[in-house]
Design an enzyme around this catalytic site. Structure first.
Site, PDB file in Angstrom:
ATOM      1  N   GLY A  10       4.266   3.570 -14.926  1.00  0.00           N
ATOM      2  CA  GLY A  10       5.189   4.128 -13.932  1.00  0.00           C
ATOM      3  C   GLY A  10       6.195   4.956 -14.720  1.00  0.00           C
ATOM      4  O   GLY A  10       6.865   4.415 -15.614  1.00  0.00           O
ATOM      5  N   SER A  11       6.250   6.251 -14.437  1.00  0.00           N
ATOM      6  CA  SER A  11       7.146   7.135 -15.200  1.00  0.00           C
ATOM      7  C   SER A  11       8.120   7.844 -14.276  1.00  0.00           C
ATOM      8  O   SER A  11       8.453   9.006 -14.467  1.00  0.00           O
ATOM      9  CB  SER A  11       6.323   8.167 -15.979  1.00  0.00           C
ATOM     10  OG  SER A  11       5.396   7.521 -16.789  1.00  0.00           O
ATOM     11  N   ASN A 121       9.284  -3.795  -6.956  1.00  0.00           N
ATOM     12  CA  ASN A 121       9.711  -4.655  -5.840  1.00  0.00           C
ATOM     13  C   ASN A 121       8.628  -4.814  -4.786  1.00  0.00           C
ATOM     14  O   ASN A 121       7.752  -3.939  -4.683  1.00  0.00           O
ATOM     15  CB  ASN A 121      10.945  -4.027  -5.168  1.00  0.00           C
ATOM     16  CG  ASN A 121      12.230  -4.502  -5.802  1.00  0.00           C
ATOM     17  OD1 ASN A 121      12.355  -5.671  -6.167  1.00  0.00           O
ATOM     18  ND2 ASN A 121      13.205  -3.600  -5.913  1.00  0.00           N
ATOM     19  N   HIS A 176      15.331 -12.185  -6.207  1.00  0.00           N
ATOM     20  CA  HIS A 176      16.131 -10.993  -6.487  1.00  0.00           C
ATOM     21  C   HIS A 176      16.889 -10.553  -5.236  1.00  0.00           C
ATOM     22  O   HIS A 176      16.337 -10.530  -4.152  1.00  0.00           O
ATOM     23  CB  HIS A 176      15.178  -9.879  -6.930  1.00  0.00           C
ATOM     24  CG  HIS A 176      15.843  -8.570  -7.196  1.00  0.00           C
ATOM     25  ND1 HIS A 176      17.033  -8.462  -7.879  1.00  0.00           N
ATOM     26  CD2 HIS A 176      15.475  -7.315  -6.892  1.00  0.00           C
ATOM     27  CE1 HIS A 176      17.353  -7.192  -7.970  1.00  0.00           C
ATOM     28  NE2 HIS A 176      16.436  -6.474  -7.374  1.00  0.00           N
TER      29      HIS A 176
HETATM   30  P1  A3D Z   1      10.026   6.024  -8.696  1.00  0.00           P
HETATM   31  O1  A3D Z   1      10.970   6.984  -9.319  1.00  0.00           O
HETATM   32  O2  A3D Z   1       9.437   6.350  -7.361  1.00  0.00           O
HETATM   33  O3  A3D Z   1       8.836   5.785  -9.751  1.00  0.00           O
HETATM   34  C1  A3D Z   1       7.681   5.083  -9.438  1.00  0.00           C
HETATM   35  C2  A3D Z   1       6.529   5.784 -10.141  1.00  0.00           C
HETATM   36  O4  A3D Z   1       5.354   5.002  -9.931  1.00  0.00           O
HETATM   37  C3  A3D Z   1       6.244   7.193  -9.610  1.00  0.00           C
HETATM   38  O5  A3D Z   1       6.338   8.133 -10.676  1.00  0.00           O
HETATM   39  C4  A3D Z   1       4.821   7.098  -9.066  1.00  0.00           C
HETATM   40  O6  A3D Z   1       4.044   8.275  -9.282  1.00  0.00           O
HETATM   41  C5  A3D Z   1       4.283   5.924  -9.870  1.00  0.00           C
HETATM   42  N1  A3D Z   1       3.127   5.279  -9.249  1.00  0.00           N
HETATM   43  C6  A3D Z   1       2.868   5.076  -7.939  1.00  0.00           C
HETATM   44  N2  A3D Z   1       1.681   4.466  -7.786  1.00  0.00           N
HETATM   45  C7  A3D Z   1       1.185   4.276  -9.044  1.00  0.00           C
HETATM   46  C8  A3D Z   1      -0.001   3.701  -9.540  1.00  0.00           C
HETATM   47  N3  A3D Z   1      -0.927   3.198  -8.714  1.00  0.00           N
HETATM   48  N4  A3D Z   1      -0.174   3.658 -10.878  1.00  0.00           N
HETATM   49  C9  A3D Z   1       0.742   4.170 -11.721  1.00  0.00           C
HETATM   50  N5  A3D Z   1       1.884   4.741 -11.305  1.00  0.00           N
HETATM   51  C10 A3D Z   1       2.102   4.787  -9.974  1.00  0.00           C
HETATM   52  O7  A3D Z   1      10.683   4.579  -8.552  1.00  0.00           O
HETATM   53  P2  A3D Z   1      11.755   3.872  -9.531  1.00  0.00           P
HETATM   54  O8  A3D Z   1      11.375   4.107 -10.941  1.00  0.00           O
HETATM   55  O9  A3D Z   1      13.122   4.204  -9.068  1.00  0.00           O
HETATM   56  O10 A3D Z   1      11.488   2.341  -9.128  1.00  0.00           O
HETATM   57  C11 A3D Z   1      10.278   1.711  -9.476  1.00  0.00           C
HETATM   58  C12 A3D Z   1      10.165   0.336  -8.826  1.00  0.00           C
HETATM   59  O11 A3D Z   1      11.193  -0.521  -9.318  1.00  0.00           O
HETATM   60  C13 A3D Z   1      10.305   0.318  -7.291  1.00  0.00           C
HETATM   61  O12 A3D Z   1       9.351  -0.571  -6.731  1.00  0.00           O
HETATM   62  C14 A3D Z   1      11.714  -0.224  -7.075  1.00  0.00           C
HETATM   63  O13 A3D Z   1      11.867  -0.858  -5.828  1.00  0.00           O
HETATM   64  C15 A3D Z   1      11.814  -1.208  -8.218  1.00  0.00           C
HETATM   65  N6  A3D Z   1      13.171  -1.602  -8.591  1.00  0.00           N
HETATM   66  C16 A3D Z   1      13.355  -2.900  -8.928  1.00  0.00           C
HETATM   67  C17 A3D Z   1      14.600  -3.341  -9.321  1.00  0.00           C
HETATM   68  C18 A3D Z   1      14.798  -4.782  -9.695  1.00  0.00           C
HETATM   69  O14 A3D Z   1      15.875  -5.167 -10.048  1.00  0.00           O
HETATM   70  C19 A3D Z   1      13.684  -5.700  -9.624  1.00  0.00           C
HETATM   71  C20 A3D Z   1      15.680  -2.452  -9.368  1.00  0.00           C
HETATM   72  C21 A3D Z   1      15.461  -1.129  -9.030  1.00  0.00           C
HETATM   73  C22 A3D Z   1      14.192  -0.700  -8.637  1.00  0.00           C
END
Ligand code: A3D
Length: 320
Positions: A10-11, A121, A176
């Site tokens: 995930g980037s 999440n 969480h």
């Molecule tokens: P975002 O910037 O959308 O990045 C997610 C990336 O995942 C995107 O670049 C997508 O292209 C990529 N992706 C989607 N499907 C796939 C796949 N099948 N294989 C590989 N890559 C894929 O999101 P973000 O970086 O802001 O957040 C990522 C996750 O973290 C989300 O689910 C948030 O809800 C979660 N999150 C959790 C917390 C906790 O404290 C636990 C806090 C903040 C965000």
């Protein structure tokens, strides 16, 4: 000695920030992975171009093929979708569960010896599913939430008392976010428990409750401000702290979503508890005694995580 290898699956917003921080801290060589071809390569190149300025040595590469993560020492998983305003973390379950299935298979094939930190999440259910899909040892798969929740609590407390964030420790348990359980009597300012600070007149019980509620809503507050996504700087910093403790065998005491095998009366679930993270992954889970109110809050939190795991099984029966 060869450098460690850190795979960021995930980037997006968190993944890019993780790569930057891991570079600045020289934790190892970094592979950014994403299905959106071009994003991991572009972010990797951009951060690599900052290395001569910042003076760090790390190879940064981007890929959209799982073979690139081969032999990773640490995998940090943020693949999936993030919240938009009006969405709860649980709304993400169906989409992100399918993503965990693909990520689990990729890690199983190419990085079976890695320490895996899940951030996607709804966290407590996604890390549980990721461990099952990947088949990795349970002590090597953890979820990041407690470090972030306690960092938010620590910041708000330091602002309330006008003291350094460094001198504030916070103890949070449970799932969480909405159902997290902060334990005031184990959270301290310079070693003085918050419950004593209430007695000393530094803060009222009501004000403390407001700070705790703001902490629980900490993610939503940022989603509401950003409007296009969720928090990423503090979540990335929190996961890097966990990765560093593993890579350097620091044995930090960190709250993480860890697999429980009867601790706190919970079996085969991931719930936020204090852990010790070292070269052996989650080396120990610390069990503390609860009073009645804490026990009730913890049980409520566990019940909500259990509900999410059941929802996962309804979608993917192989998880049972
Ligand atoms: P975002 O910037 O959308 O990045 C997610 C990336 O995942 C995107 O670049 C997508 O292209 C990529 N992706 C989607 N499907 C796939 C796949 N099948 N294989 C590989 N890559 C894929 O999101 P973000 O970086 O802001 O957040 C990522 C996750 O973290 C989300 O689910 C948030 O809800 C979660 N999150 C959790 C917390 C906790 O404290 C636990 C806090 C903040 C965000």
């Amino acid at each position: 000695m060869a450098r460690n290898k850190i795979a960021l699956i995930g980037s997006g917003m968190i993944g890019g920030t993780l790569a930057h921080l891991a570079g600045l801290k020289e934790l190892g060589d970094i592979v950014l992975f994403d299905i959106a071809d071009g994003i991991p390569q572009g972010k990797g190149l951009d951060i690599a171009q900052s290395s001569p300025v910042e003076g760090f040595n790390a190879n940064l590469t981007g890929a959209s093929d799982y073979s690139a993560i081969e032999g990773a020492d640490v995998c940090i998983v943020t693949a999936g979708v993030a919240r938009k305003p009006g969405m709860s973390r649980d709304d993400l379950l169906g989409i992100n569960l399918k993503v965990m299935e693909q990520v689990g298979a990729g890690i199983k094939k190419y990085a079976p010896n890695a320490f895996v930190i899940c951030i996607t999440n709804p966290l407590d259910a996604m890390v549980w599913a990721l461990q099952k899909f990947s088949g990795l040892p349970k002590n090597m798969v953890v979820g990041m939430a407690g470090v972030l929740d306690s960092a938010r609590f620590r910041l708000f407390l330091s602002q309330e008392f006008n003291v350094s964030v460094q001198d504030v420790t916070a103890f949070v348990l449970g799932g969480h976010g909405d159902t997290m359980v902060p334990l005031a009597r184990y959270s301290t300012i310079g070693g003085i428990p918050l419950t004593d600070l209430v007695k000393m007149g530094w803060v009222t019980k009501e004000r403390l409750e407001e700070i705790i509620q703001r902490t629980r809503d900490g993610g939503a507050e940022i989603v509401g401000l950003l409007k296009t996504g969720s928090a990423y700087y503090a979540p990335a910093a929190s996961a890097i702290e966990m990765a560093e403790s593993f890579l350097k065998d620091k044995k930090r005491v960190l709250p993480c979503a860890a697999h429980l095998t009867g601790q706190y009366g919970v079996k085969d679930m991931y719930v936020g508890v204090p852990t010790i993270i070292g070269a052996g992954g989650v080396e120990r889970i610390i069990e503390v005694e609860f009073n009645k109110a804490e026990q009730e809050a913890f049980e409520k939190s566990v019940a909500s995580v259990a509900g999410l795991c059941e929802a996962c099984v309804a979608i993917a029966p192989s998880l049972k």
